[in-house]
Design an enzyme around this catalytic site. Structure first.
Site, PDB file in Angstrom:
ATOM      1  CG  HIS A  17      -1.931  -0.963   1.384  1.00  0.00           C
ATOM      2  ND1 HIS A  17      -2.141  -1.690   2.529  1.00  0.00           N
ATOM      3  CD2 HIS A  17      -2.889  -1.365   0.515  1.00  0.00           C
ATOM      4  CE1 HIS A  17      -3.188  -2.495   2.366  1.00  0.00           C
ATOM      5  NE2 HIS A  17      -3.651  -2.331   1.148  1.00  0.00           N
ATOM      6  CE  LYS A  41     -11.359  -6.173   2.233  1.00  0.00           C
ATOM      7  NZ  LYS A  41     -10.441  -5.221   1.634  1.00  0.00           N
ATOM      8  NE  ARG A  92      -3.177  -6.894  -4.129  1.00  0.00           N
ATOM      9  CZ  ARG A  92      -3.935  -7.006  -3.046  1.00  0.00           C
ATOM     10  NH1 ARG A  92      -3.389  -7.380  -1.931  1.00  0.00           N
ATOM     11  NH2 ARG A  92      -5.227  -6.761  -3.094  1.00  0.00           N
ATOM     12  CB  SER A 130      -4.404  -6.292   4.783  1.00  0.00           C
ATOM     13  OG  SER A 130      -4.037  -5.045   4.286  1.00  0.00           O
TER      14      SER A 130
HETATM   15  P1  ADP Z   1      -6.625  -5.549   0.528  1.00  0.00           P
HETATM   16  O1  ADP Z   1      -7.017  -5.735  -0.916  1.00  0.00           O
HETATM   17  O2  ADP Z   1      -5.252  -6.051   0.895  1.00  0.00           O
HETATM   18  O3  ADP Z   1      -7.676  -5.899   1.544  1.00  0.00           O
HETATM   19  P2  ADP Z   1      -7.293  -2.802   0.587  1.00  0.00           P
HETATM   20  O4  ADP Z   1      -8.743  -2.966   0.447  1.00  0.00           O
HETATM   21  O5  ADP Z   1      -6.842  -1.985   1.753  1.00  0.00           O
HETATM   22  O6  ADP Z   1      -6.417  -4.061   0.718  1.00  0.00           O
HETATM   23  O7  ADP Z   1      -6.685  -2.292  -0.772  1.00  0.00           O
HETATM   24  C1  ADP Z   1      -6.572  -0.977  -1.156  1.00  0.00           C
HETATM   25  C2  ADP Z   1      -5.880  -0.889  -2.492  1.00  0.00           C
HETATM   26  O8  ADP Z   1      -4.510  -1.249  -2.353  1.00  0.00           O
HETATM   27  C3  ADP Z   1      -6.432  -1.794  -3.585  1.00  0.00           C
HETATM   28  O9  ADP Z   1      -6.426  -1.056  -4.792  1.00  0.00           O
HETATM   29  C4  ADP Z   1      -5.442  -2.920  -3.675  1.00  0.00           C
HETATM   30  O10 ADP Z   1      -5.387  -3.490  -4.984  1.00  0.00           O
HETATM   31  C5  ADP Z   1      -4.162  -2.188  -3.351  1.00  0.00           C
HETATM   32  N1  ADP Z   1      -3.135  -3.066  -2.835  1.00  0.00           N
HETATM   33  C6  ADP Z   1      -3.246  -3.905  -1.783  1.00  0.00           C
HETATM   34  N2  ADP Z   1      -2.092  -4.558  -1.583  1.00  0.00           N
HETATM   35  C7  ADP Z   1      -1.213  -4.114  -2.526  1.00  0.00           C
HETATM   36  C8  ADP Z   1       0.136  -4.445  -2.871  1.00  0.00           C
HETATM   37  N3  ADP Z   1       0.804  -5.360  -2.184  1.00  0.00           N
HETATM   38  N4  ADP Z   1       0.710  -3.794  -3.903  1.00  0.00           N
HETATM   39  C9  ADP Z   1       0.003  -2.887  -4.597  1.00  0.00           C
HETATM   40  N5  ADP Z   1      -1.271  -2.557  -4.353  1.00  0.00           N
HETATM   41  C10 ADP Z   1      -1.886  -3.156  -3.331  1.00  0.00           C
END
Ligand code: ADP
Length: 163
Positions: A17, A41, A92, A130
């Site tokens: 992130h 979630k 990703r 996460s």
């Molecule tokens: P997750 O998908 O891990 O539950 P979030 O809902 O917090 O996380 O995701 C927020 C944004 O961050 C999304 O656009 C997701 O694709 C992106 N994201 C999550 N992990 C990564 C990563 N390791 N590298 C790049 N982008 C990421």
């Protein structure tokens, strides 16, 4: 002035992130990281919204054009409220594509003036999520380097308490 909105649940913030946030902040004039409350979630978040916001604030304090805000509304409505015109998402491996493509289409339908832009995950963080971080930490594995230090310490404390 171009203001972007980088939304997510960030439960908790990972190095993946943070990499997206840093790269987006380098392109845009101004970036708001929107922390979605997401009470439902995955059985409910591990960290409260206030904790998730404070992790992002701590990890981005070196970025002068980044602010952090919690939100609990439709994403395009929140973008309006903060006057952002571009939504930034990280992408990703292939698994993200379908979900993100669908969300981008729906948001475009809701408001054509708000554009969604994707930044590709770097190979180091391509498989980082996460949920994987929580799984590793729960089983006593090391998440050093996978999350910012503030999250590393918080995870240790939180999970030590629940053991
Ligand atoms: P997750 O998908 O891990 O539950 P979030 O809902 O917090 O996380 O995701 C927020 C944004 O961050 C999304 O656009 C997701 O694709 C992106 N994201 C999550 N992990 C990564 C990563 N390791 N590298 C790049 N982008 C990421």
């Amino acid at each position: 002035m171009k203001r972007g909105l980088c939304p997510g649940t960030f439960d908790p913030l990972t190095s993946g992130h943070l990499d997206i946030i840093e790269r987006a902040a380098g392109i845009l004039d101004d970036l708001v990281v929107g922390v979605a409350l997401s009470p439902d979630k995955g059985g409910g978040p591990l960290f409260s919204a206030a904790e998730r916001v404070s992790f992002v604030e701590e990890a981005t304090k070196h970025l002068t054009n980044v602010t952090v805000r919690p939100f609990d509304t439709l994403l395009v409505d929140f973008a309006h409220e903060i006057e952002a015109t571009v939504i930034i998402k990280g992408l990703r491996a292939v698994t993200d594509f379908e979900r993100e493509f669908q969300m981008a289409q729906l948001n475009y339908r809701l408001d054509r003036k708000i554009e969604t832009m994707f930044i590709m995950a770097i190979p180091d963080y391509m498989y980082l999520s996460s949920s994987a971080v929580k799984e590793i930490a729960r089983h006593g594995g090391s998440v050093k380097g996978l999350v910012p230090d503030v999250v590393h310490d918080a995870l240790r404390q939180r999970l030590a308490r629940s053991h």
